[in-house]
Scaffold this motif. Sequence first.
Motif, mmCIF file in Angstrom:
data_model
loop_
_atom_site.group_PDB
_atom_site.id
_atom_site.type_symbol
_atom_site.label_atom_id
_atom_site.label_comp_id
_atom_site.label_asym_id
_atom_site.label_seq_id
_atom_site.Cartn_x
_atom_site.Cartn_y
_atom_site.Cartn_z
ATOM 1 N N HIS A 83 0.274 12.744 0.837
ATOM 2 C CA HIS A 83 0.225 12.159 -0.173
ATOM 3 C C HIS A 83 0.797 13.415 -1.878
ATOM 4 C CE1 HIS A 83 -0.870 8.262 -0.055
ATOM 5 N NE2 HIS A 83 -2.370 8.585 1.288
ATOM 6 N N TYR A 85 4.433 15.956 -2.589
ATOM 7 C CA TYR A 85 6.028 16.230 -2.900
ATOM 8 C C TYR A 85 6.087 15.967 -1.464
ATOM 9 C CZ TYR A 85 10.300 17.555 -4.555
ATOM 10 O OH TYR A 85 11.517 17.434 -4.876
ATOM 11 N N GLY A 87 5.619 15.516 1.585
ATOM 12 C CA GLY A 87 4.900 14.742 2.563
ATOM 13 C C GLY A 87 4.038 15.374 3.572
ATOM 14 N N ALA A 126 10.202 16.765 1.591
ATOM 15 C CA ALA A 126 10.760 15.068 1.295
ATOM 16 C C ALA A 126 11.235 14.266 1.908
ATOM 17 C CB ALA A 126 10.323 15.134 -0.105
ATOM 18 N N ARG A 131 9.456 10.492 1.631
ATOM 19 C CA ARG A 131 9.269 10.872 0.648
ATOM 20 C C ARG A 131 9.837 10.109 -0.468
ATOM 21 N NH1 ARG A 131 4.133 10.220 -0.911
ATOM 22 N NH2 ARG A 131 4.351 11.602 -3.292
#
Length: 518
Positions: A83, A85, A87, A126, A131
């Motif tokens: 959780h 930016y 991952g 990301a 993400r």
Amino acid sequence: MDKMDKKDTIAAIATGSSAGGLGVIRISGQKAKEILTTVFRPRKAARFTLKPRYMHYGSFILKNKGQKELLDEILAVYFPAPHSYTGEDVAEIHAHGNNLLLHAMLDYILSLGIRQAEAGEFTKRAFLNGRLDLSQAEAVAEIISAPSVEGLRLAAAKLHGRLGQCIEDLRTQIEYIRRRLCLAIDFPEEEGECLPHAEFHALVGKLQTDIEALINAYDRAKPWQEGALVVLAGQVNAGKSSLMNALLGRERAIVTDQAGTTRDYLEEATSLAGLPVRLTDTAGLREIAWIMENYQNKSAHLDDERTKEIIAGINGNALSGRNAPINPIEAEGICRSLSLIEKADIVFLVFDGNAILKQCRKDTDEIYAAMQAELSLLPSHAKTICIWNKADIAPLAQEELRVLEEKTACPVLSLCAREKKQGTYFHHSIDDLARKAHEMLIAGNEIKSEIAPNRRQAKLLQNAYDELALLQTEIDFLPPDITAIRLESAAQFLSAITGLCGVDETFNAIFEEFCIGK
């Protein structure tokens, strides 16, 4: 993937290079928490716990020759994977925005066994960690560089995944058609399950319509995303450079009474009534018939071999329509000017009103003929505003301007580019010109959807559209296994938008456009 994508820990200054009240250092990777706890001393050390996603107040501490040295009071925050930016485990240090201070902190952090992040590497991680899809990753860069509020809004919509979802819907439609075609390939005797040609054409036609809508959205949004290309064109000494200076509000272009001062084009970013533009002043378009003929017939560009031969063949004895000598440098400037005019979103065609009136003596038909001679050199698709310059010494009445607008089918604005204020003898100001240009640039280009691809994405959409257009012509006489290849190709072009397929070079080229720290 290259070495940049290994799961080592990286760090960089995530804020801009100019000094400010706040500067942020970002750390991402397995050692992020370890590094943060090494350099951070909380204000209240007793029973301290590094709580995820909470700002903690304390100090940045480094060890110097065995001694602990306090560099700054900071805020520290830790984001555990997944959780965050990127991952991965991410730590951020919020310090005062002095560049010397931030670089001293970063140097010490890097000395603890991690490396400097490359351009765009945080966002690339990301993407690689799922993400963001590729369209969302590009939206990050677009938000950073957006030249307008509308551009920001369009980029934000993509960052929230709206374009990615739209592409996924298109791919779902293609997959449905492919499944139906596969039935025809694998079970040709099951005619009821196969895709009838009429239904096939309808489904592919809907796909084309949906893709075309996205391509059109790019065309509408391009001025807000990239800035419109506004080109100043016209004869030498018409006042293009003076007009550029007036629009910029500063002396950018050299202005003299000598013809041919601008040998190459000048380009500056500005805005016209709030719309971002790239304002370009070009070399004067002298009437060299054989250059113009070559350009118009062959759409010549600087890399065109025939154009190079023509430029090389010009010597100091070549004359323009005004009997002024022209050299190869100016000829090349003319070719560059013509190439820019062809690409322009709008052209400001500047006329020397004083020179025209000396020849035409206020005969409207003769003035129109003189203007039309220059208008005919522009591409037929060009949006054009005719600017009757030097109106302080060559005024035209409102009725004359109206007649000329009707004859040329273009707006005709009468002004004096060198005047600081609107004078008695002319009828329009620089602000009037800016508003008219803004009106023409956005006419028919109102942003009706928040889903607008960028240039790279629009090109991939066009490639997918072209594959489907070929498919429409082939389905009636080619077997299903051959037509399925077209669908696969179209799906791959769409997948390259969101990064579901593609090559490392494409990904790397995109992320290298990012700034360090993103």
